[in-house]
Design a protein around this motif. Structure first.
Motif, PDB file in Angstrom:
ATOM      1  N   VAL A  15       0.837  -1.196   0.000  1.00 11.21           N
ATOM      2  CA  VAL A  15       0.000   0.000   0.000  1.00 11.21           C
ATOM      3  C   VAL A  15       0.877   1.255   0.000  1.00 11.21           C
ATOM      4  N   ALA A  16       1.972   1.240   0.752  1.00  8.95           N
ATOM      5  CA  ALA A  16       2.885   2.384   0.772  1.00  8.95           C
ATOM      6  C   ALA A  16       3.500   2.616  -0.608  1.00  8.95           C
ATOM      7  N   THR A  17       3.862   1.536  -1.293  1.00 10.39           N
ATOM      8  CA  THR A  17       4.401   1.661  -2.656  1.00 10.39           C
ATOM      9  C   THR A  17       3.352   2.260  -3.577  1.00 10.39           C
ATOM     10  N   TRP A  18       2.118   1.755  -3.495  1.00 10.08           N
ATOM     11  CA  TRP A  18       1.041   2.272  -4.333  1.00 10.08           C
ATOM     12  C   TRP A  18       0.828   3.767  -4.073  1.00 10.08           C
ATOM     13  N   LEU A  19       0.767   4.174  -2.809  1.00  5.20           N
ATOM     14  CA  LEU A  19       0.535   5.579  -2.450  1.00  5.20           C
ATOM     15  C   LEU A  19       1.688   6.483  -2.873  1.00  5.20           C
ATOM     16  N   ARG A  20       2.929   6.039  -2.662  1.00  9.46           N
ATOM     17  CA  ARG A  20       4.096   6.848  -3.019  1.00  9.46           C
ATOM     18  C   ARG A  20       4.110   7.139  -4.514  1.00  9.46           C
ATOM     19  N   ILE A  21       3.878   6.119  -5.301  1.00 10.25           N
ATOM     20  CA  ILE A  21       3.904   6.295  -6.747  1.00 10.25           C
ATOM     21  C   ILE A  21       2.688   7.091  -7.211  1.00 10.25           C
ATOM     22  N   LEU A  22       1.539   6.894  -6.572  1.00 10.69           N
ATOM     23  CA  LEU A  22       0.348   7.660  -6.909  1.00 10.69           C
ATOM     24  C   LEU A  22       0.607   9.156  -6.695  1.00 10.69           C
ATOM     25  N   MET A  23       1.186   9.520  -5.568  1.00 13.58           N
ATOM     26  CA  MET A  23       1.450  10.932  -5.302  1.00 13.58           C
ATOM     27  C   MET A  23       2.419  11.519  -6.329  1.00 13.58           C
ATOM     28  N   THR A  24       3.419  10.759  -6.713  1.00 13.48           N
ATOM     29  CA  THR A  24       4.369  11.223  -7.734  1.00 13.48           C
ATOM     30  C   THR A  24       3.657  11.418  -9.061  1.00 13.48           C
ATOM     31  N   GLN A  25       2.837  10.460  -9.440  1.00 15.03           N
ATOM     32  CA  GLN A  25       2.126  10.562 -10.713  1.00 15.03           C
ATOM     33  C   GLN A  25       1.130  11.713 -10.716  1.00 15.03           C
ATOM     34  N   VAL A  26       0.415  11.908  -9.619  1.00 10.25           N
ATOM     35  CA  VAL A  26      -0.540  13.019  -9.556  1.00 10.25           C
ATOM     36  C   VAL A  26       0.195  14.349  -9.690  1.00 10.25           C
ATOM     37  N   LEU A  27       1.338  14.455  -9.067  1.00  9.18           N
ATOM     38  CA  LEU A  27       2.125  15.688  -9.121  1.00  9.18           C
ATOM     39  C   LEU A  27       2.552  16.027 -10.544  1.00  9.18           C
ATOM     40  N   TYR A  28       2.934  15.034 -11.322  1.00  6.10           N
ATOM     41  CA  TYR A  28       3.427  15.274 -12.675  1.00  6.10           C
ATOM     42  C   TYR A  28       2.365  15.144 -13.762  1.00  6.10           C
ATOM     43  N   ILE A  29       1.516  14.155 -13.664  1.00  5.17           N
ATOM     44  CA  ILE A  29       0.639  13.823 -14.782  1.00  5.17           C
ATOM     45  C   ILE A  29      -0.677  14.594 -14.750  1.00  5.17           C
ATOM     46  N   ALA A  30      -1.242  14.869 -13.585  1.00  6.52           N
ATOM     47  CA  ALA A  30      -2.515  15.605 -13.546  1.00  6.52           C
ATOM     48  C   ALA A  30      -2.392  16.981 -14.215  1.00  6.52           C
ATOM     49  N   PRO A  31      -1.349  17.771 -13.940  1.00  8.49           N
ATOM     50  CA  PRO A  31      -1.224  19.048 -14.673  1.00  8.49           C
ATOM     51  C   PRO A  31      -1.005  18.852 -16.174  1.00  8.49           C
ATOM     52  N   LEU A  32      -0.260  17.814 -16.547  1.00  6.07           N
ATOM     53  CA  LEU A  32      -0.062  17.513 -17.965  1.00  6.07           C
ATOM     54  C   LEU A  32      -1.403  17.229 -18.630  1.00  6.07           C
ATOM     55  N   VAL A  75      -5.796  10.094 -12.826  1.00  5.69           N
ATOM     56  CA  VAL A  75      -4.476   9.491 -12.629  1.00  5.69           C
ATOM     57  C   VAL A  75      -4.566   8.379 -11.582  1.00  5.69           C
ATOM     58  N   ALA A  76      -5.317   8.610 -10.516  1.00  7.99           N
ATOM     59  CA  ALA A  76      -5.487   7.578  -9.488  1.00  7.99           C
ATOM     60  C   ALA A  76      -6.163   6.338 -10.077  1.00  7.99           C
ATOM     61  N   MET A  77      -7.159   6.551 -10.937  1.00  8.75           N
ATOM     62  CA  MET A  77      -7.839   5.412 -11.552  1.00  8.75           C
ATOM     63  C   MET A  77      -6.889   4.647 -12.472  1.00  8.75           C
ATOM     64  N   LEU A  78      -6.147   5.367 -13.315  1.00  5.84           N
ATOM     65  CA  LEU A  78      -5.233   4.707 -14.247  1.00  5.84           C
ATOM     66  C   LEU A  78      -4.131   3.958 -13.508  1.00  5.84           C
TER      67      LEU A  78
END
Length: 177
Positions: A15-32, A75-78
């Motif tokens: 779960v920690a791995t999933w959350l860490r990567i989710l936060m990174t992806q949201v930071l970069y991909i949601a604005p994109l 991004v969270a769904m993907l």
């Protein structure tokens, strides 16, 4: 895949791995994705003469900063689809794209419905669409977004964990004389 048979330490690590990567992806991909939405709406206007979707409560009318929350949800769904379904089952890329396109299309409708009918603040509206919050033409946009997501997270920046890389070839066993 998460199993109830796992020890609690392994579950929390996953779960920690999933959350860490989710936060990174949201930071970069949601604005994109948000900037891509602006470009897609401008392209729609160039082709059809009017905005494809509007934001009734936005002072800009054709875009809204409030849609960033829906992009974070996208991004969270993907990422969740990839982490819990696609990667563990080794789903082929074009099958991933097709499934993710349907999920994100439905997610846009659901997000628009929830914003308008539950929270009382309509976010996006597609004028003339029978679905109100999304149009069938958006399938093309969602497919392109899913392709971009796959390319960015796996092939360009690698915003997925090391387990997503192909396994290294095992070194040949040492020969003893």
């Amino acid at each position: 895949m998460i199993s109830l048979a796992w020890p609690m330490g392994l579950f929390s690590k996953r779960v920690a791995t999933w959350l860490r990567i989710l936060m990174t992806q949201v930071l970069y991909i949601a604005p994109l994705f948000w900037f891509m939405e602006l470009a897609q709406n401008m392209a729609w206007r160039q082709v059809n003469g009017d905005w494809g979707w509007v934001f009734p409560e936005s002072p800009y009318h054709w875009f809204s900063f409030g849609s960033l929350i829906l992009w974070a949800g996208c991004v969270a769904m993907l990422w969740s689809l990839h982490f819990f379904w696609f990667y563990p089952r080794r789903v082929k890329v074009w099958t991933r794209i097709a499934i993710a396109t349907v999920f994100t299309f439905a997610g846009e409708w659901f997000g628009g419905y929830m914003a308008a009918n539950v929270f009382g603040h309509p976010l996006q509206v597609w004028p003339g669409s029978p679905l109100v919050y999304v149009h069938w033409c958006a399938m093309f946009f969602w497919m392109s977004n899913c392709i971009i997501y796959h390319l960015v997270t796996v092939d360009v920046v690698d915003l997925t964990p090391a387990y997503d890389a192909p396994p290294d070839e095992e070194a040949p066993a040492a020969q003893t004389a």
